[in-house]
Design a protein around this motif. Structure first.
Motif, PDB file in Angstrom:
ATOM      1  N   ASP A 223     -46.664  13.741  -5.678  1.00 40.79           N
ATOM      2  CA  ASP A 223     -46.970  12.341  -5.374  1.00 40.79           C
ATOM      3  C   ASP A 223     -45.705  11.572  -4.999  1.00 40.79           C
ATOM      4  O   ASP A 223     -44.786  11.460  -5.821  1.00 40.79           O
ATOM      5  CB  ASP A 223     -47.648  11.685  -6.575  1.00 40.79           C
ATOM      6  CG  ASP A 223     -47.966  10.220  -6.315  1.00 40.79           C
ATOM      7  OD1 ASP A 223     -48.407   9.908  -5.202  1.00 40.79           O
ATOM      8  OD2 ASP A 223     -47.770   9.397  -7.227  1.00 40.79           O
ATOM      9  N   PRO A 224     -45.614  11.026  -3.787  1.00 38.82           N
ATOM     10  CA  PRO A 224     -44.424  10.250  -3.401  1.00 38.82           C
ATOM     11  C   PRO A 224     -44.204   9.028  -4.277  1.00 38.82           C
ATOM     12  O   PRO A 224     -43.069   8.661  -4.564  1.00 38.82           O
ATOM     13  CB  PRO A 224     -44.726   9.851  -1.946  1.00 38.82           C
ATOM     14  CG  PRO A 224     -45.724  10.852  -1.458  1.00 38.82           C
ATOM     15  CD  PRO A 224     -46.548  11.207  -2.658  1.00 38.82           C
ATOM     16  N   GLY A 225     -45.296   8.387  -4.704  1.00 36.07           N
ATOM     17  CA  GLY A 225     -45.141   7.212  -5.564  1.00 36.07           C
ATOM     18  C   GLY A 225     -44.483   7.552  -6.884  1.00 36.07           C
ATOM     19  O   GLY A 225     -43.619   6.815  -7.376  1.00 36.07           O
ATOM     20  N   THR A 226     -44.885   8.683  -7.481  1.00 35.15           N
ATOM     21  CA  THR A 226     -44.262   9.116  -8.730  1.00 35.15           C
ATOM     22  C   THR A 226     -42.800   9.472  -8.509  1.00 35.15           C
ATOM     23  O   THR A 226     -41.944   9.191  -9.352  1.00 35.15           O
ATOM     24  CB  THR A 226     -45.018  10.322  -9.308  1.00 35.15           C
ATOM     25  OG1 THR A 226     -46.400   9.991  -9.444  1.00 35.15           O
ATOM     26  CG2 THR A 226     -44.460  10.709 -10.662  1.00 35.15           C
ATOM     27  N   ALA A 227     -42.495  10.102  -7.377  1.00 36.68           N
ATOM     28  CA  ALA A 227     -41.105  10.448  -7.062  1.00 36.68           C
ATOM     29  C   ALA A 227     -40.250   9.194  -6.924  1.00 36.68           C
ATOM     30  O   ALA A 227     -39.101   9.155  -7.385  1.00 36.68           O
ATOM     31  CB  ALA A 227     -41.058  11.274  -5.782  1.00 36.68           C
ATOM     32  N   GLN A 228     -40.795   8.148  -6.303  1.00 39.13           N
ATOM     33  CA  GLN A 228     -40.053   6.905  -6.177  1.00 39.13           C
ATOM     34  C   GLN A 228     -39.793   6.279  -7.541  1.00 39.13           C
ATOM     35  O   GLN A 228     -38.693   5.776  -7.819  1.00 39.13           O
ATOM     36  CB  GLN A 228     -40.838   5.922  -5.288  1.00 39.13           C
ATOM     37  CG  GLN A 228     -40.849   6.280  -3.811  1.00 39.13           C
ATOM     38  CD  GLN A 228     -39.497   6.052  -3.145  1.00 39.13           C
ATOM     39  OE1 GLN A 228     -38.604   5.451  -3.725  1.00 39.13           O
ATOM     40  NE2 GLN A 228     -39.345   6.553  -1.934  1.00 39.13           N
ATOM     41  N   ALA A 229     -40.813   6.301  -8.410  1.00 39.40           N
ATOM     42  CA  ALA A 229     -40.638   5.753  -9.760  1.00 39.40           C
ATOM     43  C   ALA A 229     -39.570   6.531 -10.525  1.00 39.40           C
ATOM     44  O   ALA A 229     -38.746   5.945 -11.234  1.00 39.40           O
ATOM     45  CB  ALA A 229     -41.971   5.785 -10.510  1.00 39.40           C
ATOM     46  N   ALA A 230     -39.570   7.864 -10.372  1.00 39.97           N
ATOM     47  CA  ALA A 230     -38.560   8.687 -11.038  1.00 39.97           C
ATOM     48  C   ALA A 230     -37.168   8.380 -10.495  1.00 39.97           C
ATOM     49  O   ALA A 230     -36.182   8.333 -11.247  1.00 39.97           O
ATOM     50  CB  ALA A 230     -38.895  10.168 -10.852  1.00 39.97           C
ATOM     51  N   ARG A 231     -37.061   8.158  -9.187  1.00 39.00           N
ATOM     52  CA  ARG A 231     -35.758   7.843  -8.590  1.00 39.00           C
ATOM     53  C   ARG A 231     -35.210   6.536  -9.146  1.00 39.00           C
ATOM     54  O   ARG A 231     -34.035   6.454  -9.523  1.00 39.00           O
ATOM     55  CB  ARG A 231     -35.900   7.761  -7.065  1.00 39.00           C
ATOM     56  CG  ARG A 231     -34.600   7.421  -6.352  1.00 39.00           C
ATOM     57  CD  ARG A 231     -34.785   7.465  -4.845  1.00 39.00           C
ATOM     58  NE  ARG A 231     -35.663   6.411  -4.386  1.00 39.00           N
ATOM     59  CZ  ARG A 231     -35.257   5.175  -4.095  1.00 39.00           C
ATOM     60  NH1 ARG A 231     -33.982   4.844  -4.246  1.00 39.00           N
ATOM     61  NH2 ARG A 231     -36.109   4.264  -3.662  1.00 39.00           N
ATOM     62  N   HIS A 232     -36.056   5.512  -9.193  1.00 36.90           N
ATOM     63  CA  HIS A 232     -35.605   4.228  -9.724  1.00 36.90           C
ATOM     64  C   HIS A 232     -35.197   4.351 -11.194  1.00 36.90           C
ATOM     65  O   HIS A 232     -34.212   3.738 -11.629  1.00 36.90           O
ATOM     66  CB  HIS A 232     -36.706   3.185  -9.573  1.00 36.90           C
ATOM     67  CG  HIS A 232     -36.952   2.776  -8.142  1.00 36.90           C
ATOM     68  ND1 HIS A 232     -35.966   2.250  -7.343  1.00 36.90           N
ATOM     69  CD2 HIS A 232     -38.070   2.819  -7.380  1.00 36.90           C
ATOM     70  CE1 HIS A 232     -36.457   1.984  -6.143  1.00 36.90           C
ATOM     71  NE2 HIS A 232     -37.738   2.318  -6.139  1.00 36.90           N
ATOM     72  N   ALA A 233     -35.963   5.142 -11.945  1.00 32.62           N
ATOM     73  CA  ALA A 233     -35.641   5.312 -13.363  1.00 32.62           C
ATOM     74  C   ALA A 233     -34.298   6.014 -13.541  1.00 32.62           C
ATOM     75  O   ALA A 233     -33.490   5.639 -14.407  1.00 32.62           O
ATOM     76  CB  ALA A 233     -36.749   6.100 -14.057  1.00 32.62           C
ATOM     77  N   LEU A 234     -34.020   7.028 -12.725  1.00 33.73           N
ATOM     78  CA  LEU A 234     -32.742   7.734 -12.823  1.00 33.73           C
ATOM     79  C   LEU A 234     -31.575   6.808 -12.467  1.00 33.73           C
ATOM     80  O   LEU A 234     -30.527   6.838 -13.120  1.00 33.73           O
ATOM     81  CB  LEU A 234     -32.753   8.949 -11.893  1.00 33.73           C
ATOM     82  CG  LEU A 234     -33.609  10.133 -12.349  1.00 33.73           C
ATOM     83  CD1 LEU A 234     -33.641  11.203 -11.267  1.00 33.73           C
ATOM     84  CD2 LEU A 234     -33.081  10.719 -13.649  1.00 33.73           C
ATOM     85  N   LEU A 235     -31.762   5.988 -11.439  1.00 31.99           N
ATOM     86  CA  LEU A 235     -30.694   5.061 -11.060  1.00 31.99           C
ATOM     87  C   LEU A 235     -30.425   4.057 -12.171  1.00 31.99           C
ATOM     88  O   LEU A 235     -29.262   3.705 -12.442  1.00 31.99           O
ATOM     89  CB  LEU A 235     -31.071   4.339  -9.763  1.00 31.99           C
ATOM     90  CG  LEU A 235     -31.099   5.210  -8.499  1.00 31.99           C
ATOM     91  CD1 LEU A 235     -31.570   4.399  -7.304  1.00 31.99           C
ATOM     92  CD2 LEU A 235     -29.727   5.807  -8.216  1.00 31.99           C
ATOM     93  N   ASP A 236     -31.478   3.584 -12.818  1.00 32.14           N
ATOM     94  CA  ASP A 236     -31.287   2.651 -13.929  1.00 32.14           C
ATOM     95  C   ASP A 236     -30.604   3.331 -15.116  1.00 32.14           C
ATOM     96  O   ASP A 236     -29.812   2.706 -15.827  1.00 32.14           O
ATOM     97  CB  ASP A 236     -32.635   2.080 -14.372  1.00 32.14           C
ATOM     98  CG  ASP A 236     -33.241   1.172 -13.314  1.00 32.14           C
ATOM     99  OD1 ASP A 236     -32.481   0.705 -12.438  1.00 32.14           O
ATOM    100  OD2 ASP A 236     -34.465   0.952 -13.342  1.00 32.14           O
ATOM    101  N   ARG A 237     -30.884   4.603 -15.310  1.00 34.24           N
ATOM    102  CA  ARG A 237     -30.302   5.314 -16.447  1.00 34.24           C
ATOM    103  C   ARG A 237     -28.829   5.654 -16.213  1.00 34.24           C
ATOM    104  O   ARG A 237     -28.062   5.818 -17.165  1.00 34.24           O
ATOM    105  CB  ARG A 237     -31.101   6.590 -16.727  1.00 34.24           C
ATOM    106  CG  ARG A 237     -30.603   7.349 -17.954  1.00 34.24           C
ATOM    107  CD  ARG A 237     -31.462   8.543 -18.289  1.00 34.24           C
ATOM    108  NE  ARG A 237     -30.899   9.281 -19.395  1.00 34.24           N
ATOM    109  CZ  ARG A 237     -31.035   8.962 -20.674  1.00 34.24           C
ATOM    110  NH1 ARG A 237     -31.736   7.899 -21.007  1.00 34.24           N
ATOM    111  NH2 ARG A 237     -30.482   9.685 -21.622  1.00 34.24           N
ATOM    112  N   LEU A 238     -28.416   5.754 -14.951  1.00 33.89           N
ATOM    113  CA  LEU A 238     -27.025   6.121 -14.653  1.00 33.89           C
ATOM    114  C   LEU A 238     -26.040   5.133 -15.249  1.00 33.89           C
ATOM    115  O   LEU A 238     -24.894   5.498 -15.551  1.00 33.89           O
ATOM    116  CB  LEU A 238     -26.828   6.210 -13.139  1.00 33.89           C
ATOM    117  CG  LEU A 238     -27.496   7.392 -12.434  1.00 33.89           C
ATOM    118  CD1 LEU A 238     -27.237   7.328 -10.944  1.00 33.89           C
ATOM    119  CD2 LEU A 238     -27.007   8.718 -12.997  1.00 33.89           C
ATOM    120  N   GLU A 239     -26.451   3.886 -15.407  1.00 35.97           N
ATOM    121  CA  GLU A 239     -25.535   2.884 -15.946  1.00 35.97           C
ATOM    122  C   GLU A 239     -25.131   3.198 -17.380  1.00 35.97           C
ATOM    123  O   GLU A 239     -24.010   2.887 -17.787  1.00 35.97           O
ATOM    124  CB  GLU A 239     -26.198   1.502 -15.877  1.00 35.97           C
ATOM    125  CG  GLU A 239     -26.530   1.065 -14.455  1.00 35.97           C
ATOM    126  CD  GLU A 239     -27.221  -0.278 -14.435  1.00 35.97           C
ATOM    127  OE1 GLU A 239     -27.426  -0.851 -15.527  1.00 35.97           O
ATOM    128  OE2 GLU A 239     -27.555  -0.771 -13.344  1.00 35.97           O
TER     129      GLU A 239
END
Length: 404
Positions: A223-239
């Motif tokens: 699912d592309p939508g789930t992949a986008q949500a995972a991408r945003h979550a990873l970027l937020d976690r990088l901080e």
């Protein structure tokens, strides 16, 4: 003259009651039906025993499947009870069952001094045995009530007694305290639950995903939508997770096409940042790296380029961003050349920067193994450099003010 009991009453005694007299049936007194005026026989009413037999024997309508009103009071009572219990659960949800646990269960059982109470509380294990479920399930309801009691939503356990009902919160409140997953009690589960509540979702959903990474992977792949949500979550976690950032960077570097894409995206981002910096700070970076105030026409040009870039699609952004940065650098160079004071400052800064860079390079050289380093060509280059340094010193001394 006295009439014998076996003697039939006289006709005048059977006269109709006077107007206004209360009929016998209204006075709750049963009387024998009278004969019709024409002398026909009166209908014979069945006795109570006959009525019961008639009710038990199905009539033609019942045999044909006709509906008959339910007269059994026990069945009606059961329906009313079910409706009442359903309504209570619809209003309070899981609080209904949590109350039964909270008022009847004390982990470990009742203390010795309270075991002689009229209705002592039992352990979760004993309550589960009586209920036919696991003690773990019982304790999940117990802990949900405990969390709600800490927040003042429900009374504390000590204020509850077995069998005593109290007013319960709404069903929607229950979802914020109860979780059907045992992992919620671990530090990891508590952290996941806290973030889930902050995101406005039920903790059970987040815990279910965390317990099944394979399912998460499948959803991201499909699912592309789930992949986008995972991408945003990873970027937020990088901080907050530098190690994750390092691992992602290494993974990207090991992937050829992906590393090229990242390098290209980095160049675009650098170009856009160069243009945006002039607008946000009102300053420009000269070729020597100095930060100086940007003229108004340079800032206006930067705003036009940035507006154009932000209106483009992602695939068209790269060439326009590179062109915008090139244009801005030319404008900065022109602004420096058009200002004599700024031009002199820029030349001085560039010269000092090169001297410092050369000096730092020589400071880092070591001659411990000079015999291994000797080369005739290298020595000639150093001698040429020495003459250049001498000439530079001579020129600078000659240009020095008289008072220095």
């Amino acid at each position: 003259m006295t009439t014998s009991p076996d003697t039939a009453p006289a006709p005048e005694e059977l006269a109709a009651p006077a107007a206004g007299a209360v009929p016998a049936e209204e006075a709750n007194v049963w009387t024998e039906p009278l004969a019709a005026a024409g002398g026909a026989a009166a209908p014979v009413l069945p006795s109570p025993a006959q009525e019961q037999v008639a009710a038990e024997e199905p009539g033609p309508a019942q045999e044909a499947g006709a509906d008959a009103p339910v007269a059994d009071q026990d069945v009606e009572s059961a329906v009313r009870r079910d409706a009442r219990e359903f309504g209570a659960f619809a209003r309070t949800g899981g609080w209904t069952f949590a109350l039964k646990v909270a008022r009847s269960v004390r982990p470990g059982g009742a203390p010795a001094g309270q075991a002689d109470e009229p209705e002592p509380k039992v352990s979760a294990k004993e309550f589960a045995r009586l209920a036919g479920c696991s003690a773990e399930r019982v304790m999940r309801f117990w802990r949900a009530w405990d969390r709600a009691a800490d927040d003042g939503v429900v009374p504390v356990f000590e204020a509850l007694a077995p069998g005593v009902d109290i007013d319960l919160p709404d069903a929607d409140v229950w979802l914020g305290y109860y979780t059907s997953r045992s992992s919620a009690d671990s530090p990891r589960g508590q952290a996941i639950s806290a973030v889930a509540e902050a995101e406005g979702i039920r903790p059970t959903k987040a815990l279910e995903v965390a317990e099944n990474p394979t399912a998460l992977r499948a959803a991201i792949l499909a699912d592309p939508g789930t992949a986008q949500a995972a991408r945003h979550a990873l970027l937020d976690r990088l901080e907050d997770d530098p190690e994750l950032g390092e691992e992602l960077a290494k993974d990207i570097a090991r992937t050829g096409e992906l590393s090229k894409t990242v390098a290209s995206a980095a160049r675009v981002a650098s170009s856009v940042d160069f243009v945006r910096d002039v607008i946000d700070s009102g300053e420009m970076t000269t070729p020597s790296g100095e930060r100086v105030p940007a003229p108004e026409h340079v800032v206006a040009e930067a705003k036009q380029h940035l507006a154009l870039i932000e209106g483009l699609d992602a695939e068209d952004e790269a060439p326009y961003a590179a062109d915008a940065q090139k244009t801005m650098r030319s404008l900065v160079a022109e602004a420096v050349d058009s200002d004599p004071q700024l031009r002199a400052h820029e030349r001085r800064s560039r010269f000092q920067g090169k001297v410092r860079k050369a000096a730092k390079a020589f400071e880092e050289l070591t001659l411990d193994d000079a015999a291994d380093l000797f080369e005739e060509e290298l020595l000639e280059q150093l001698e040429t450099l020495q003459r250049a340094i001498t000439d530079c010193i001579t020129e600078l001394r000659a240009a020095a003010p008289a008072d220095s």
